[in-house]
Design a protein around this motif. Sequence first.
Motif, PDB file in Angstrom:
ATOM      1  N   TYR A 168       5.153  14.896   0.807  1.00  0.00           N
ATOM      2  CA  TYR A 168       4.023  15.804   0.577  1.00  0.00           C
ATOM      3  C   TYR A 168       4.163  17.042   1.459  1.00  0.00           C
ATOM      4  O   TYR A 168       4.044  18.171   0.988  1.00  0.00           O
ATOM      5  N   HIS A 169       4.404  16.842   2.740  1.00  0.00           N
ATOM      6  CA  HIS A 169       4.526  17.979   3.662  1.00  0.00           C
ATOM      7  C   HIS A 169       5.750  18.840   3.342  1.00  0.00           C
ATOM      8  O   HIS A 169       5.692  20.064   3.458  1.00  0.00           O
ATOM      9  N   GLU A 170       6.847  18.211   2.919  1.00  0.00           N
ATOM     10  CA  GLU A 170       8.039  18.978   2.537  1.00  0.00           C
ATOM     11  C   GLU A 170       7.750  19.855   1.314  1.00  0.00           C
ATOM     12  O   GLU A 170       8.109  21.034   1.293  1.00  0.00           O
ATOM     13  N   LEU A 171       7.108  19.289   0.302  1.00  0.00           N
ATOM     14  CA  LEU A 171       6.824  20.041  -0.923  1.00  0.00           C
ATOM     15  C   LEU A 171       5.758  21.104  -0.705  1.00  0.00           C
ATOM     16  O   LEU A 171       5.811  22.165  -1.319  1.00  0.00           O
ATOM     17  N   LYS A 172       4.813  20.822   0.169  1.00  0.00           N
ATOM     18  CA  LYS A 172       3.759  21.797   0.448  1.00  0.00           C
ATOM     19  C   LYS A 172       4.279  22.919   1.343  1.00  0.00           C
ATOM     20  O   LYS A 172       3.767  24.025   1.317  1.00  0.00           O
ATOM     21  N   GLY A 173       5.309  22.611   2.114  1.00  0.00           N
ATOM     22  CA  GLY A 173       5.901  23.623   2.985  1.00  0.00           C
ATOM     23  C   GLY A 173       5.149  23.813   4.284  1.00  0.00           C
ATOM     24  O   GLY A 173       5.263  24.860   4.907  1.00  0.00           O
ATOM     25  N   ASP A 174       4.386  22.822   4.699  1.00  0.00           N
ATOM     26  CA  ASP A 174       3.699  22.959   5.975  1.00  0.00           C
ATOM     27  C   ASP A 174       4.435  22.173   7.054  1.00  0.00           C
ATOM     28  O   ASP A 174       5.303  21.361   6.798  1.00  0.00           O
ATOM     29  N   GLU A 175       4.108  22.489   8.279  1.00  0.00           N
ATOM     30  CA  GLU A 175       4.821  21.928   9.420  1.00  0.00           C
ATOM     31  C   GLU A 175       4.073  20.781  10.084  1.00  0.00           C
ATOM     32  O   GLU A 175       4.348  20.449  11.220  1.00  0.00           O
ATOM     33  N   MET A 176       3.130  20.167   9.390  1.00  0.00           N
ATOM     34  CA  MET A 176       2.338  19.106   9.996  1.00  0.00           C
ATOM     35  C   MET A 176       3.244  17.967  10.451  1.00  0.00           C
ATOM     36  O   MET A 176       4.127  17.527   9.727  1.00  0.00           O
ATOM     37  N   LYS A 177       3.033  17.525  11.665  1.00  0.00           N
ATOM     38  CA  LYS A 177       3.814  16.424  12.214  1.00  0.00           C
ATOM     39  C   LYS A 177       3.184  15.107  11.796  1.00  0.00           C
ATOM     40  O   LYS A 177       1.982  14.932  11.872  1.00  0.00           O
ATOM     41  N   THR A 178       4.004  14.181  11.346  1.00  0.00           N
ATOM     42  CA  THR A 178       3.535  12.838  11.017  1.00  0.00           C
ATOM     43  C   THR A 178       4.261  11.864  11.918  1.00  0.00           C
ATOM     44  O   THR A 178       5.408  12.091  12.310  1.00  0.00           O
ATOM     45  N   THR A 179       3.581  10.803  12.266  1.00  0.00           N
ATOM     46  CA  THR A 179       4.148   9.799  13.154  1.00  0.00           C
ATOM     47  C   THR A 179       4.277   8.480  12.412  1.00  0.00           C
ATOM     48  O   THR A 179       3.305   8.000  11.828  1.00  0.00           O
ATOM     49  N   PHE A 180       5.460   7.932  12.428  1.00  0.00           N
ATOM     50  CA  PHE A 180       5.692   6.648  11.795  1.00  0.00           C
ATOM     51  C   PHE A 180       5.097   5.545  12.655  1.00  0.00           C
ATOM     52  O   PHE A 180       5.240   5.567  13.879  1.00  0.00           O
ATOM     53  N   ILE A 181       4.406   4.601  12.019  1.00  0.00           N
ATOM     54  CA  ILE A 181       3.960   3.407  12.726  1.00  0.00           C
ATOM     55  C   ILE A 181       4.501   2.187  11.995  1.00  0.00           C
ATOM     56  O   ILE A 181       4.715   2.224  10.782  1.00  0.00           O
ATOM     57  N   THR A 182       4.719   1.142  12.730  1.00  0.00           N
ATOM     58  CA  THR A 182       5.266  -0.077  12.144  1.00  0.00           C
ATOM     59  C   THR A 182       4.183  -0.805  11.357  1.00  0.00           C
ATOM     60  O   THR A 182       2.988  -0.572  11.570  1.00  0.00           O
ATOM     61  N   PRO A 183       4.572  -1.699  10.463  1.00  0.00           N
ATOM     62  CA  PRO A 183       3.565  -2.501   9.754  1.00  0.00           C
ATOM     63  C   PRO A 183       2.658  -3.282  10.720  1.00  0.00           C
ATOM     64  O   PRO A 183       1.473  -3.442  10.469  1.00  0.00           O
ATOM     65  N   GLU A 184       3.220  -3.724  11.821  1.00  0.00           N
ATOM     66  CA  GLU A 184       2.420  -4.450  12.806  1.00  0.00           C
ATOM     67  C   GLU A 184       1.369  -3.536  13.446  1.00  0.00           C
ATOM     68  O   GLU A 184       0.224  -3.958  13.657  1.00  0.00           O
ATOM     69  N   GLN A 185       1.742  -2.306  13.756  1.00  0.00           N
ATOM     70  CA  GLN A 185       0.775  -1.347  14.306  1.00  0.00           C
ATOM     71  C   GLN A 185      -0.310  -1.032  13.283  1.00  0.00           C
ATOM     72  O   GLN A 185      -1.474  -0.902  13.639  1.00  0.00           O
ATOM     73  N   LEU A 186       0.066  -0.925  12.029  1.00  0.00           N
ATOM     74  CA  LEU A 186      -0.903  -0.666  10.970  1.00  0.00           C
ATOM     75  C   LEU A 186      -1.893  -1.825  10.865  1.00  0.00           C
ATOM     76  O   LEU A 186      -3.097  -1.604  10.709  1.00  0.00           O
ATOM     77  N   ASP A 187      -1.406  -3.059  10.967  1.00  0.00           N
ATOM     78  CA  ASP A 187      -2.288  -4.231  10.912  1.00  0.00           C
ATOM     79  C   ASP A 187      -3.338  -4.199  12.020  1.00  0.00           C
ATOM     80  O   ASP A 187      -4.456  -4.672  11.835  1.00  0.00           O
ATOM     81  N   ASP A 188      -2.976  -3.615  13.166  1.00  0.00           N
ATOM     82  CA  ASP A 188      -3.905  -3.542  14.297  1.00  0.00           C
ATOM     83  C   ASP A 188      -5.043  -2.549  14.081  1.00  0.00           C
ATOM     84  O   ASP A 188      -6.081  -2.643  14.724  1.00  0.00           O
ATOM     85  N   ILE A 189      -4.861  -1.586  13.172  1.00  0.00           N
ATOM     86  CA  ILE A 189      -5.884  -0.539  13.011  1.00  0.00           C
ATOM     87  C   ILE A 189      -6.574  -0.559  11.648  1.00  0.00           C
ATOM     88  O   ILE A 189      -7.419   0.278  11.380  1.00  0.00           O
ATOM     89  N   THR A 190      -6.197  -1.497  10.781  1.00  0.00           N
ATOM     90  CA  THR A 190      -6.836  -1.597   9.464  1.00  0.00           C
ATOM     91  C   THR A 190      -7.494  -2.964   9.308  1.00  0.00           C
ATOM     92  O   THR A 190      -7.113  -3.931   9.968  1.00  0.00           O
TER      93      THR A 190
END
Length: 86
Positions: free
Chosen positions: A23-45
Amino acid sequence: GCTGIFNMVNSGSLSPFEIVKRYHELKGDEMKTTFITPEQLDDITSARRSNCIISNNKLKEIVPSVRDISEVVDICINEYIENEEK
């Protein structure tokens, strides 16, 4: 005719991170995204994520032109960006 169960899915797979990155590549914006592991995702959802890759081999026998998910997601993201800017 064809009978049985057909998985109506595109070929290939993409992670949520890959979709956001694209999405960010196609939109051409420089927004930084941070990868999180599935385990980290489980902790916040509240619900765990299920990651499945489903075979579409049976579908491709009768519809050989099934497109790859990367191509289709690019089309969807471009349409979203186009409508987002209206």
